[in-house]
Design an enzyme around this catalytic site. Structure first.
Site, PDB file in Angstrom:
ATOM      1  CD  GLU A  25      -2.463   1.231   2.747  1.00 36.77           C
ATOM      2  OE1 GLU A  25      -2.660   2.334   3.280  1.00 36.77           O
ATOM      3  OE2 GLU A  25      -2.808   0.152   3.266  1.00 36.77           O
ATOM      4  CE  LYS A 114      -6.138   2.306   8.177  1.00 38.75           C
ATOM      5  NZ  LYS A 114      -5.185   2.907   7.253  1.00 38.75           N
TER       6      LYS A 114
END
Length: 135
Positions: A25, A114
């Site tokens: 990421e 998340k």
């Protein structure tokens, strides 16, 4: 996650990470992040998934996907990002902190949620959050 001080650090850090990891990421806090995503996707995309993190708006989301990002992560609950990611056939993770935000992210179509920031919460919070919700 690659949070670099310069674009030049992204490729070497990503190469080392892909030795044992299948997804990287690259955060939008990295200087010239879109170009870094483009370069990492071109050079490393066959060895792992290159994604984008810290996405706060739809234009950034689209630019990262156009650069080759294979998934999107946002620290906030921004439903507008879901349509952009799904139109490109890519999964998206929205950020949530409260039970209401987590449920809204789920109902809006986020592929993952998340819990952010989570450094002070722990496993008991996640269990308590999941118990009454359908996430």
């Amino acid at each position: 996650m690659v949070r670099a001080q310069s674009r030049d650090q992204v490729l070497p850090l990503s190469e080392r990470s892909l030795r044992g990891v299948v997804a990287i990421e690259i955060t939008m806090t990295t200087p010239n992040a879109i170009e870094a995503i483009r370069e990492a996707s071109r050079e490393l995309g066959t060895r792992g998934l290159i994604g984008v993190g810290t996405v706060l708006d739809a234009d950034t989301c689209q630019a990262a996907l156009d650069a080759g990002a294979q998934y999107v992560v946002s620290p906030i609950m921004r439903p507008a990002l879901i349509g952009v990611a799904h139109a490109a056939g890519k999964p998206i993770m929205l950020g949530a902190y409260t039970p209401t935000e987590a449920q809204l992210a789920h109902e809006s179509g986020a592929d993952f949620i998340k819990i952010f920031p989570a450094d002070g919460l722990g496993p008991n919070y996640i269990r308590a959050l999941r118990a009454p919700l359908r996430i």
